[in-house]
Design a protein around this motif. Structure first.
Motif, PDB file in Angstrom:
ATOM      1  N   GLY A 174      -5.193   4.339  -2.283  1.00 24.10           N
ATOM      2  CA  GLY A 174      -3.912   5.188  -2.015  1.00 24.10           C
ATOM      3  C   GLY A 174      -3.538   6.194  -1.197  1.00 24.10           C
ATOM      4  N   THR A 276       5.236   9.383  -6.336  1.00 19.36           N
ATOM      5  CA  THR A 276       4.351   8.379  -6.257  1.00 19.36           C
ATOM      6  C   THR A 276       4.519   7.703  -5.029  1.00 19.36           C
ATOM      7  OG1 THR A 276       4.696   7.822  -8.721  1.00 19.36           O
ATOM      8  CG2 THR A 276       4.108   6.146  -7.291  1.00 19.36           C
ATOM      9  N   THR A 278       3.387   4.550  -2.762  1.00 17.59           N
ATOM     10  CA  THR A 278       2.865   3.117  -2.632  1.00 17.59           C
ATOM     11  C   THR A 278       2.532   2.625  -1.006  1.00 17.59           C
ATOM     12  OG1 THR A 278       4.224   2.674  -4.539  1.00 17.59           O
ATOM     13  CG2 THR A 278       3.309   0.932  -3.178  1.00 17.59           C
ATOM     14  N   THR A 297      -1.567  -3.810  -1.722  1.00 15.86           N
ATOM     15  CA  THR A 297      -0.778  -2.344  -1.985  1.00 15.86           C
ATOM     16  C   THR A 297      -1.995  -1.539  -2.963  1.00 15.86           C
ATOM     17  OG1 THR A 297       0.282  -3.282  -3.843  1.00 15.86           O
ATOM     18  CG2 THR A 297       1.297  -3.188  -1.864  1.00 15.86           C
ATOM     19  N   THR A 299      -1.611   2.547  -4.964  1.00 17.56           N
ATOM     20  CA  THR A 299      -0.614   3.546  -5.400  1.00 17.56           C
ATOM     21  C   THR A 299      -1.425   4.605  -5.845  1.00 17.56           C
ATOM     22  OG1 THR A 299       0.839   1.762  -6.281  1.00 17.56           O
ATOM     23  CG2 THR A 299       1.125   4.016  -7.071  1.00 17.56           C
ATOM     24  N   ASP A 301      -0.372   9.178  -6.982  1.00 18.22           N
ATOM     25  CA  ASP A 301       0.715   9.755  -7.607  1.00 18.22           C
ATOM     26  C   ASP A 301       0.282  11.292  -7.873  1.00 18.22           C
ATOM     27  OD1 ASP A 301      -0.177  10.195 -10.485  1.00 18.22           O
ATOM     28  OD2 ASP A 301       0.306   8.000 -10.448  1.00 18.22           O
TER      29      ASP A 301
END
Length: 314
Positions: A174, A276, A278, A297, A299, A301
């Motif tokens: 991410g 966050t 994505t 994908t 992710t 944060d």
């Protein structure tokens, strides 16, 4: 004149040599096999014959050239007893070639009875029994039980699965989140929040990797298609670019996506929030005479703390 005993011994030796040579020949891949329609790794044409050449009145081919139906005549690599390698068709009359065992495997028909030791304690219907022929290692074949079909059985590798394997090798991540207010600090209500993705092959791309099976290599290249930033207060911003690190020269100006900047005008309430990111990766793969696209994908944060504006002297 040879005695009757001597003649018998000579005949026995001759027969044994003949059987040995014939057995070895039986374990060699059969020539004149070709790819079935749509196959990319194998060497057999549907029906075991080469498709007719134009102008030969529909007669089977003479055993040379490549197969029909859009296939190729890719080869597999077999191992000999001394550790060397040599090319073999990925399919022959002996079955489909499995590079892990260096043997051809053919589904045994009919299957052995339930009390046959080859089931290794398993019941018929729990997997199946296959017959192995191992070019270069004739003593390594024979009947064997497999829970699932041996690798390579039934045709060439799954190209989409190879593409997924290549993606795994890339170790895509991410966003490497950069943020203002800085991590560990406290932002202020109403002050713009800036975010960006730190560049690297695993966070912004492009990056590539390959995976190989049965002589076919699939190469996949991944690029970041978009990053959706969720600021934890109902605000989301989509940025198809890494964004721009905040600089003091920007002052209190909010980030502008038109200028390649990511963020939002600011939080309206004090409190703790989670930002966050994505990342959507677009992957294009090529191999085995085919190509395709997929998306995946990742992710990441980061927490952010927002407080009130403090006025000196009050």
């Amino acid at each position: 004149m040879l005695s009757r005993t001597m003649r018998g011994l000579t005949a026995s030796v001759t027969l044994a040599l003949f059987l040995l040579v014939d057995s070895a020949a039986a374990n060699e891949p059969k020539p004149g096999t070709y790819c079935p329609p749509g196959a990319t790794v194998c060497d057999i044409y549907s029906g075991g014959r080469k498709p007719p050449k134009p102008g030969n009145d529909g007669k089977p081919g003479d055993g040379g050239g490549t197969g029909g139906g859009g296939g190729s005549s890719a080869k597999c690599m077999a191992r000999d007893g001394s550790g060397g390698q040599f090319e073999v068709p990925c399919h022959s009359e002996s079955g489909w070639f499995d590079a892990t065992t260096s043997c051809y495997w053919l589904l045994w028909d009919p299957q052995p009875p339930a009390d046959d030791p080859v089931w290794a304690g398993h019941a018929p219907g729990d997997g199946a029994v296959y017959n192995g022929q191992c070019p270069g290692q004739p003593l390594m074949g024979g009947l064997r039980w497999f829970q699932n079909p041996p690798p390579g059985y039934g045709g060439g590798p799954n190209l989409a699965a190879l593409a997924e394997e290549a993606v795994t090798k890339m170790r895509l991540l991410g966003a490497d989140i950069g943020i203002a207010p800085k991590r560990g600090g406290t932002g202020t209500v109403g002050v713009p929040v800036w975010v960006w993705n730190g560049p690297s092959p695993q966070t912004t791309g492009p990056t590539s990797a390959s995976a190989t099976a049965l002589g076919v290599t699939v190469t996949a290249t991944a690029t970041v298609q978009n990053v959706v930033w969720n600021f934890g207060n109902g605000t989301t911003v989509s940025c198809p670019f890494p964004g721009t690190p905040y600089s003091a020269t920007f002052g209190l100006n909010p980030p502008s996506t038109a200028n390649g900047q990511c963020g939002m005008p600011g939080y309206s309430r004090v409190g703790g929030y989670t930002v966050t990111a994505t990342t959507t990766w677009a992957v294009h793969w090529v191999g085995g005479g085919q190509q395709g696209d997929l998306t995946t994908t990742r992710t990441s944060d980061v927490p952010v703390l927002i407080g009130e504006l403090q006025v000196v002297g009050q």
